[in-house]
Motif scaffolding. Structure first.
Motif, PDB file in Angstrom:
ATOM      1  N   TRP A   1       0.789  -1.215  -0.213  1.00 14.22           N
ATOM      2  CA  TRP A   1      -0.108  -0.089  -0.177  1.00 14.22           C
ATOM      3  C   TRP A   1       0.310   1.290  -0.087  1.00 14.22           C
ATOM      4  CZ3 TRP A   1      -4.680   0.926  -1.249  1.00 14.22           C
ATOM      5  CH2 TRP A   1      -5.801  -0.340  -0.827  1.00 14.22           C
ATOM      6  N   GLN A   2       2.088   1.505   0.547  1.00 16.67           N
ATOM      7  CA  GLN A   2       2.669   2.232   0.224  1.00 16.67           C
ATOM      8  C   GLN A   2       3.466   2.735  -1.337  1.00 16.67           C
ATOM      9  OE1 GLN A   2       7.544   1.951   0.676  1.00 16.67           O
ATOM     10  NE2 GLN A   2       7.063   3.408   2.227  1.00 16.67           N
ATOM     11  N   TRP A   3       3.070   1.644  -1.821  1.00 17.05           N
ATOM     12  CA  TRP A   3       3.392   2.342  -3.253  1.00 17.05           C
ATOM     13  C   TRP A   3       2.408   2.225  -4.214  1.00 17.05           C
ATOM     14  CZ3 TRP A   3       1.230  -0.088  -8.090  1.00 17.05           C
ATOM     15  CH2 TRP A   3       2.053  -0.006  -9.222  1.00 17.05           C
TER      16      TRP A   3
ATOM     17  N   PRO B   1       2.401   9.262  -4.042  1.00 17.51           N
ATOM     18  CA  PRO B   1       1.568  10.161  -4.543  1.00 17.51           C
ATOM     19  C   PRO B   1       2.471  10.935  -5.820  1.00 17.51           C
ATOM     20  CG  PRO B   1       2.532  11.129  -2.088  1.00 17.51           C
ATOM     21  CD  PRO B   1       2.979   9.543  -2.530  1.00 17.51           C
ATOM     22  N   SER B   2       3.162   9.445  -6.037  1.00 16.17           N
ATOM     23  CA  SER B   2       4.108  10.099  -7.537  1.00 16.17           C
ATOM     24  C   SER B   2       3.865   8.828  -8.314  1.00 16.17           C
ATOM     25  CB  SER B   2       6.114  10.421  -7.852  1.00 16.17           C
ATOM     26  OG  SER B   2       6.001   9.206  -7.180  1.00 16.17           O
ATOM     27  N   THR B   3       3.509   7.599  -7.860  1.00 16.73           N
ATOM     28  CA  THR B   3       3.069   6.087  -8.431  1.00 16.73           C
ATOM     29  C   THR B   3       1.823   5.567  -8.422  1.00 16.73           C
ATOM     30  OG1 THR B   3       4.222   4.993  -6.400  1.00 16.73           O
ATOM     31  CG2 THR B   3       5.570   5.787  -8.707  1.00 16.73           C
ATOM     32  N   GLY B   4       1.436   4.212  -8.274  1.00 12.41           N
ATOM     33  CA  GLY B   4       0.554   4.248  -8.067  1.00 12.41           C
ATOM     34  C   GLY B   4      -1.110   4.158  -8.272  1.00 12.41           C
TER      35      GLY B   4
ATOM     36  N   GLY C   1      -7.419  15.123 -12.593  1.00 15.65           N
ATOM     37  CA  GLY C   1      -7.633  16.443 -11.795  1.00 15.65           C
ATOM     38  C   GLY C   1      -6.998  16.419 -10.179  1.00 15.65           C
ATOM     39  N   LEU C   2      -7.235  15.039  -9.602  1.00 13.82           N
ATOM     40  CA  LEU C   2      -6.555  14.866  -8.322  1.00 13.82           C
ATOM     41  C   LEU C   2      -5.110  14.006  -8.236  1.00 13.82           C
ATOM     42  CD1 LEU C   2     -10.170  12.645  -7.906  1.00 13.82           C
ATOM     43  CD2 LEU C   2      -9.598  15.296  -7.316  1.00 13.82           C
ATOM     44  N   SER C   3      -5.102  14.800  -6.995  1.00 14.16           N
ATOM     45  CA  SER C   3      -3.022  14.923  -6.851  1.00 14.16           C
ATOM     46  C   SER C   3      -3.307  14.519  -5.065  1.00 14.16           C
ATOM     47  CB  SER C   3      -2.723  15.219  -7.701  1.00 14.16           C
ATOM     48  OG  SER C   3      -3.045  17.160  -7.331  1.00 14.16           O
ATOM     49  N   PRO C   4      -4.422  13.586  -4.380  1.00 15.70           N
ATOM     50  CA  PRO C   4      -3.648  13.171  -2.938  1.00 15.70           C
ATOM     51  C   PRO C   4      -3.207  13.090  -2.434  1.00 15.70           C
ATOM     52  CG  PRO C   4      -5.299  11.464  -4.281  1.00 15.70           C
ATOM     53  CD  PRO C   4      -4.852  12.524  -5.296  1.00 15.70           C
TER      54      PRO C   4
END
Length: 321
Positions: free
Chosen positions: A141-143, A147-150, A159-162
């Motif tokens: 779940w870390q992968w 924020p930059s993968t997965g 348009g979302l980037s949590p």
């Protein structure tokens, strides 16, 4: 008429007071239980006692110092910013984790109880995460929530980037002591991973409970005019109440002593937004060599778990009598 000889008083006393010799089966049972009893006595209760003893000492360096410190270590912890954040995180993690495990497990159990096709396939899919350790779950779940993968590779197209577990903001926060009291956003990602793994356990418990309810009870309720919603709300869910209590107790035990999932997935996090007492205890004891402080954290964790477990055990013992 022949006289009846009275039974000699001495023989009567000897019969009444004669102790029954233990049978070979009784001795064999004691022989099997004794090693386990001694191991538990030494390596569980003995170490708990030793931890409690260390928590009241001055041993906060590599050199042992067992001089009595009173409540100094405990007072230090409750005034410490990190430990206050740990208590906040542990509280909200437990509430969210237990709530979603119960809700998801119950809903899935009700769906599987409808005799759907390919039920064994779905049941195995839901049970599979339980076969994994929390360390594996944390790494996966870390992968996935990086924020930059997965999943963010897909969410960015919408348009979302949590930020997931790297977010340091607090929902509905207000000042309490030295911390901002509220739900850490980063903790939600950890809750998702934990719920994913433990929902299978809740599902198995509720599914067994549903399968144990006689069909006659359901049919009688339907014949009395009860709708399916009324059937579950007024009959089935109250019958599943003992299972719900058991799930709450077991999940509370897991959530209050959680360590491996958070250590593998996020660590303490920025500003300790994902830190918990288990991680703090590990780093304090084995990295900082503050053994008395670490022992105090361990005792606080033990007491918090006992608050849930002991009343449940007492209630279970009374119910069995």
């Amino acid at each position: 008429m022949p006289s009846v000889k009275p039974y000699p008083q001495q023989n009567m006393v000897s019969v009444l007071t004669k102790k029954k010799k233990p049978s070979s089966d009784h001795l064999m049972a004691i022989a099997f239980i004794l090693p386990s009893f001694l191991l538990i006595l030494i390596f569980v209760y003995g170490f708990i006692g030793w931890t409690g003893y260390v928590s009241f000492s001055h041993w906060n360096s590599l050199v042992p110092d067992f001089s009595f410190a009173g409540l100094k270590n405990y007072l230090y912890l409750f005034q410490d910013f990190r430990f206050q954040a740990d208590l906040r995180n542990s509280l909200f993690f437990s509430v969210l984790f237990i709530g979603f495990v119960i809700l998801s497990g119950m809903c899935l159990a009700i769906l599987l109880d409808q005799k759907i096709k390919a039920e064994p396939v779905f049941r195995n899919l839901f049970f599979f995460p339980m076969a994994l350790s929390f360390v594996v779950t944390g790494v996966v779940w870390q992968w996935l929530l990086n924020p930059s993968t997965g999943v963010n590779l897909f969410l960015t197209k919408l348009g979302l980037s949590p930020k997931w577990y790297t977010d340091t903001s607090i929902l509905a926060g207000f000042e309490w002591g030295r911390i901002e009291f509220g739900i850490p956003v980063a903790l939600i990602a950890v809750v998702i991973a934990a719920v994913w793994q433990m929902t299978g356990f809740s599902l198995a418990m509720y599914l067994a409970g549903l399968r144990g309810i006689p069909d006659e009870v359901r049919e009688a309720a339907r014949m009395d005019g009860a709708t399916e919603i009324q059937l579950y709300r007024k009959i089935i869910l109250p019958l599943l109440q003992p299972i719900t209590v058991s799930v709450i107790i077991i999940m509370a035990h897991i959530s209050l002593k959680i360590f491996d999932l958070i250590y593998a997935m996020t660590g303490p996090g920025a500003n300790f937004v994902t830190d918990v007492p288990g991680v703090y205890m590990f780093e304090t004891t084995f990295r900082g060599n503050y053994y008395a402080n670490g022992a105090a954290i361990a005792i606080i964790m033990l007491v918090s778990v006992a608050i849930f477990i002991v009343p449940y055990l007492i209630h279970s013992r009374k119910a069995e009598k």
